[in-house]
Design a protein around this motif. Sequence first.
Motif, mmCIF file in Angstrom:
data_model
loop_
_atom_site.group_PDB
_atom_site.id
_atom_site.type_symbol
_atom_site.label_atom_id
_atom_site.label_comp_id
_atom_site.label_asym_id
_atom_site.label_seq_id
_atom_site.Cartn_x
_atom_site.Cartn_y
_atom_site.Cartn_z
ATOM 1 N N GLU A 126 0.835 -1.213 0.000
ATOM 2 C CA GLU A 126 0.000 0.000 0.000
ATOM 3 C C GLU A 126 0.866 1.258 0.000
ATOM 4 O O GLU A 126 0.561 2.241 -0.672
ATOM 5 C CB GLU A 126 -0.947 0.017 1.197
ATOM 6 N N SER A 127 1.971 1.229 0.769
ATOM 7 C CA SER A 127 2.829 2.418 0.843
ATOM 8 C C SER A 127 3.436 2.723 -0.533
ATOM 9 O O SER A 127 3.599 3.891 -0.893
ATOM 10 C CB SER A 127 3.919 2.223 1.891
ATOM 11 N N ALA A 128 3.737 1.664 -1.301
ATOM 12 C CA ALA A 128 4.299 1.867 -2.645
ATOM 13 C C ALA A 128 3.231 2.446 -3.570
ATOM 14 O O ALA A 128 3.495 3.360 -4.362
ATOM 15 C CB ALA A 128 4.835 0.557 -3.193
ATOM 16 N N ILE A 129 2.006 1.921 -3.462
ATOM 17 C CA ILE A 129 0.903 2.425 -4.302
ATOM 18 C C ILE A 129 0.669 3.909 -4.016
ATOM 19 O O ILE A 129 0.527 4.728 -4.915
ATOM 20 C CB ILE A 129 -0.389 1.605 -4.047
ATOM 21 N N GLU A 130 0.692 4.239 -2.713
ATOM 22 C CA GLU A 130 0.502 5.630 -2.282
ATOM 23 C C GLU A 130 1.609 6.522 -2.864
ATOM 24 O O GLU A 130 1.338 7.587 -3.436
ATOM 25 C CB GLU A 130 0.505 5.665 -0.740
ATOM 26 N N ALA A 131 2.854 6.054 -2.761
ATOM 27 C CA ALA A 131 3.991 6.851 -3.243
ATOM 28 C C ALA A 131 3.906 7.061 -4.753
ATOM 29 O O ALA A 131 4.160 8.160 -5.253
ATOM 30 C CB ALA A 131 5.302 6.162 -2.871
ATOM 31 N N VAL A 132 3.516 6.001 -5.480
ATOM 32 C CA VAL A 132 3.424 6.095 -6.935
ATOM 33 C C VAL A 132 2.332 7.085 -7.320
ATOM 34 O O VAL A 132 2.528 7.959 -8.173
ATOM 35 C CB VAL A 132 3.143 4.709 -7.572
ATOM 36 N N SER A 133 1.161 7.001 -6.659
ATOM 37 C CA SER A 133 0.085 7.904 -7.070
ATOM 38 C C SER A 133 0.399 9.347 -6.691
ATOM 39 O O SER A 133 -0.003 10.270 -7.380
ATOM 40 C CB SER A 133 -1.285 7.435 -6.579
ATOM 41 N N GLN A 134 1.155 9.535 -5.605
ATOM 42 C CA GLN A 134 1.578 10.900 -5.250
ATOM 43 C C GLN A 134 2.456 11.493 -6.357
ATOM 44 O O GLN A 134 2.242 12.614 -6.814
ATOM 45 C CB GLN A 134 2.379 10.897 -3.936
ATOM 46 N N ARG A 176 0.997 12.783 -9.607
ATOM 47 C CA ARG A 176 0.134 13.965 -9.605
ATOM 48 C C ARG A 176 0.845 15.256 -9.960
ATOM 49 O O ARG A 176 0.215 16.267 -10.190
ATOM 50 C CB ARG A 176 -0.519 14.149 -8.230
ATOM 51 N N SER A 177 2.176 15.259 -9.945
ATOM 52 C CA SER A 177 2.860 16.517 -10.231
ATOM 53 C C SER A 177 4.146 16.236 -11.003
ATOM 54 O O SER A 177 4.565 15.091 -11.130
ATOM 55 C CB SER A 177 3.193 17.234 -8.921
ATOM 56 N N ALA A 178 4.738 17.296 -11.497
ATOM 57 C CA ALA A 178 6.056 17.154 -12.111
ATOM 58 C C ALA A 178 7.011 16.693 -11.011
ATOM 59 O O ALA A 178 6.805 16.994 -9.836
ATOM 60 C CB ALA A 178 6.498 18.484 -12.688
ATOM 61 N N ALA A 179 8.029 15.929 -11.390
ATOM 62 C CA ALA A 179 8.950 15.399 -10.380
ATOM 63 C C ALA A 179 10.377 15.433 -10.922
ATOM 64 O O ALA A 179 10.587 15.521 -12.126
ATOM 65 C CB ALA A 179 8.552 13.971 -10.024
ATOM 66 N N THR A 180 11.333 15.355 -10.013
ATOM 67 C CA THR A 180 12.743 15.480 -10.401
ATOM 68 C C THR A 180 13.288 14.152 -10.931
ATOM 69 O O THR A 180 14.309 13.662 -10.460
ATOM 70 C CB THR A 180 13.588 15.925 -9.190
ATOM 71 N N LEU A 181 12.597 13.588 -11.927
ATOM 72 C CA LEU A 181 12.990 12.282 -12.463
ATOM 73 C C LEU A 181 14.407 12.313 -13.035
ATOM 74 O O LEU A 181 15.201 11.405 -12.815
ATOM 75 C CB LEU A 181 11.998 11.849 -13.551
ATOM 76 N N GLU A 182 14.711 13.365 -13.765
ATOM 77 C CA GLU A 182 16.043 13.480 -14.368
ATOM 78 C C GLU A 182 16.641 14.842 -14.032
ATOM 79 O O GLU A 182 17.215 15.502 -14.899
ATOM 80 C CB GLU A 182 15.960 13.299 -15.885
ATOM 81 N N TYR A 183 16.435 15.266 -12.797
ATOM 82 C CA TYR A 183 16.926 16.594 -12.426
ATOM 83 C C TYR A 183 17.480 16.537 -11.012
ATOM 84 O O TYR A 183 16.848 15.979 -10.118
ATOM 85 C CB TYR A 183 15.779 17.605 -12.497
ATOM 86 N N SER A 184 18.639 17.073 -10.828
ATOM 87 C CA SER A 184 19.227 17.098 -9.506
ATOM 88 C C SER A 184 19.038 18.491 -8.916
ATOM 89 O O SER A 184 19.565 19.471 -9.438
ATOM 90 C CB SER A 184 20.709 16.727 -9.608
ATOM 91 N N LEU A 185 18.249 18.578 -7.821
ATOM 92 C CA LEU A 185 17.983 19.896 -7.220
ATOM 93 C C LEU A 185 19.240 20.461 -6.572
ATOM 94 O O LEU A 185 19.454 21.669 -6.565
ATOM 95 C CB LEU A 185 16.872 19.778 -6.171
#
Length: 311
Positions: free
Chosen positions: A102-110, A113-122
């Motif tokens: 469930e925690s993985a499902i929650e993390a994936v759906s979070q 929902r928005s842009a994410a740093t998939l290929e970006y280092s903050l």
Amino acid sequence: MTNDTRSLYSQLPSIDKLLHQEEIQALVASYGQTFITEHLRKLQEEARIIIRQDNDLPAWHNQWANELQNRITLQRKSSIKPVFNLTGTVLHTNLGRALMAESAIEAVSQVMRSAATLEYSLDGASRGHRDRAIADLLCELTGAEDACIVNNNAAAVLLMLATVAPNKEVVVSRGELVEIGGAFRIPDVMTQAGCTLKEVGTTNRTHLKDYRNAINENTGLLMKVHTSNYCIQGFTAEVHGDELAALGKEMNLPTAIDLGSGSMTNLAALGLPSEPMPQDYLQQGIDLVTFSGDKLLGGPQAGIILGKNMD
Ligand SMILES: *Cc1c(COP(=O)(O)O)cnc(C)c1O
């Protein structure tokens, strides 16, 4: 053709005429002209077959729009439906393998929902690499130098072979030439990767000297495959990871194991049948291991290559 049949054919409305019907116009507004025209053609073709075979008009010959709508609704229904897995096989390939926590499902759906740093280092405000986030965790868990995540384990094995031993011989025991689910067969994967399979030993017994004797100037890799869906019993012998790793070091050849499932935890300690652990083989000195993300690891479909950074 009898006059009767001819008159039946002539009762079929033309595509153009159908497209002008009010109900069909409504479908065109929802699904587009091309899509609807294509479906009407198919319906018309079916109507002709019915006339030819049954000498009758289709049941829906006065309700083209209705028939069309029903078929579109049916087609649009997802073919993937939730079911109970009562097969007795916990990780069933035909039923989607591992369920996610469930925690993985929650993390994936979070994250969806928005842009994410998939290929970006903050930190460095620069481009990152999509493998890094998971690769670093995998290295931490297993002690591997590096990790690479691909589509599935079949792809992991294929890419590993094509990268490490292109146009070279790969030495594998005759007892480990597995087929998994019909699509993945070690001899075929070797060919697809551009490697030459060098089978050694026999079905029931393979010794380290068999591997040693097979090595020549064309050898590119010494490999083991976990026999995850069968076992050979009785008068048997196999070469263990540590022995293969030592031979690889001695001969200056890379070593690899396709683990299939692999397990990050020691299942034997929980009273379950034991399953090889990737970290054990890496510790024994095997250079590369591959396994699935959606078998015992319990994640989504993925293939994982772990081990030495060979750059
Ligand atoms: C399951 C398995 C594969 C294939 O893995 P996929 O994730 O289905 O691509 C390959 N080798 C072994 C030994 C396996 O058990």
